[in-house]
Design an enzyme around this catalytic site. Sequence first.
Site, PDB file in Angstrom:
ATOM      1  N   LYS A 114       0.855  -1.189   0.000  1.00 34.80           N
ATOM      2  CA  LYS A 114       0.000   0.000   0.000  1.00 34.80           C
ATOM      3  C   LYS A 114       0.889   1.236   0.000  1.00 34.80           C
ATOM      4  O   LYS A 114       2.050   1.185   0.429  1.00 34.80           O
ATOM      5  CB  LYS A 114      -0.902  -0.040   1.240  1.00 34.80           C
ATOM      6  CG  LYS A 114      -1.925   1.074   1.384  1.00 34.80           C
ATOM      7  CD  LYS A 114      -2.785   0.838   2.629  1.00 34.80           C
ATOM      8  CE  LYS A 114      -3.719   1.975   2.927  1.00 34.80           C
ATOM      9  NZ  LYS A 114      -4.570   1.724   4.117  1.00 34.80           N
ATOM     10  N   SER A 194      -9.367   3.108   3.716  1.00 37.55           N
ATOM     11  CA  SER A 194      -8.390   3.754   2.866  1.00 37.55           C
ATOM     12  C   SER A 194      -7.653   2.818   1.907  1.00 37.55           C
ATOM     13  O   SER A 194      -7.011   3.273   0.956  1.00 37.55           O
ATOM     14  CB  SER A 194      -7.340   4.463   3.748  1.00 37.55           C
ATOM     15  OG  SER A 194      -6.635   3.525   4.551  1.00 37.55           O
ATOM     16  N   SER A 218     -10.359   0.398   7.469  1.00 42.41           N
ATOM     17  CA  SER A 218      -9.699   0.672   6.187  1.00 42.41           C
ATOM     18  C   SER A 218      -9.396  -0.556   5.338  1.00 42.41           C
ATOM     19  O   SER A 218      -9.130  -0.426   4.146  1.00 42.41           O
ATOM     20  CB  SER A 218      -8.402   1.458   6.423  1.00 42.41           C
ATOM     21  OG  SER A 218      -8.687   2.788   6.760  1.00 42.41           O
TER      22      SER A 218
END
Length: 537
Positions: A114, A194, A218
């Site tokens: 990520k 996210s 997230s």
Amino acid sequence: MSLSRRDALRYFGALFAFPLTTRNGPWAFASDLCMADDPLRGTIAQYQAGRLRGEYTALEVTLRALAQCRTTGARLRAVDVLAETAAAEARRSDARLRAKALRGPLDGVPLFAKSIYDMEGTSTSASSAEWARLFPGRLRRDAIEVERLRAAGAVLLGKTAADDFAYRGNGTSSFTGQVLNPHDAAGLKTPGGSSAGSAVAVACGMAFCALGTDDGGSNRIPAQFTGVVGMKPTFGLVPRSGVIPTWPVLDTHGPLARTVADAALMLDALAGHDADDGLSRRTAWRRGVLGTLNGAALRGARLGFVEVHAPRAQMTAECLQVLDAALADCATAGAIVESFAAPVDRTNYRDRFAADAKARGDVAPNANSPASTANALLRYFRRQGLSASDALAAVQQGHAPFRAFYDVLPTDWEAMVALMRQPYERDAAAVSFLASRAQAVAALAQSMHDRRLDAMIYPTMPFKAPDALQAWPDVRTPLGYGNWLGLPEVSVPAGYGADGLPAGNLSFVGLPGDDAKVLALAHAYEQVSKRFRAPAV
């Protein structure tokens, strides 16, 4: 190396200690995912079996993955950066296969990290245009999770897009733009966040799994909104060293994948204590413990359905239908599903933490303690090899854009410096929070023990993906509850609406340390429900 299908299955099973796909066996659902023309659409086990049979190489599949990232990934704005080393890593894996020296089930498997993860040879953008401008340099050290994946032989394709600094749940990056939901042809619905790019990448077959982070949903939000598996492991099971910090007492890292079994394989490589993260669990982790999952784990299992986590009066008929079908699937698989009034639930956990701290005569617990985050940010730069003074200078350089999201931090630089001095493991508000967590978990554990429950279940979220530019429904979710208590949770696709959008995931939730158990239960549910549906991209 060319083997028959039978020989490949025998070799792979012996080497990695888990069974491969059989039509009627515990991996039957996995075979339904396989696409003969694209191994990236199948499972890790199927991919490795195909390699062993000589149907393709890791290099060929990696190049295909990179091509998809440059086309589909770019169109959906799911990719932050691609690694220049991916093809070389794949070649080395192919060499190990020829030498019969594969390191394990992830060897040669294309995966993503990520955007907030450090990865050698890339810069870390944190999905922030300003952070990317301030810190353009290529890094010389991997985050601990990336390091462990490399050690397992995985091919790191690069990093996925997220919300700036992983702060919100919409998939909106000032660096790469709004990540698009691949199930929504109109391009209006949020993919969640996210960890938006990670969820989209695995949903679309750009990678088998991707790393995500979860402070308040997230991983699980994009898992539900894009229809994939998302896991928030036990707090501290996966260390966070080398990742731009969020809230140290909440931040939990874990996998996103198309199947529970693949998520388990990734977690197995990630777990274990790291000295740079003093809140990581010190319990010894034995690699391979998640290599096999029991497809019949639901048979006779007792599941507590937490009614208050499913606000039926506020859910649409479509979401209710998906939820009830999921509960029926659990019963079909042999589980005993009964209502469970947890002593600590989404309606009272915050008050419970505060009351327990007051009764102890402790300082108020603070999940968003500015001192903890400030210290974690300093340590993030120190881990890159910077001197104490250079690390301070780096924090000062990035202070303004970081604080624009983490606004509990002081604007005054001297006040910020003072906060950074205290290790987050000893921050009074964080220590109080962890003490209240222990009390809340003890109460929950006693109640589950009294009811002889193996796990809790409830909808991951009670609504579908809203438009990315609109406010979300005013419906409370149990997402933060799981983070505050540090519980392991596996979110599994449960169904789709008439519009083709994912309409709900079912969460399997256990007590801290029950990661293997909830993965097995989720896997067994997945085998009977078979709800995953690849987006038409």
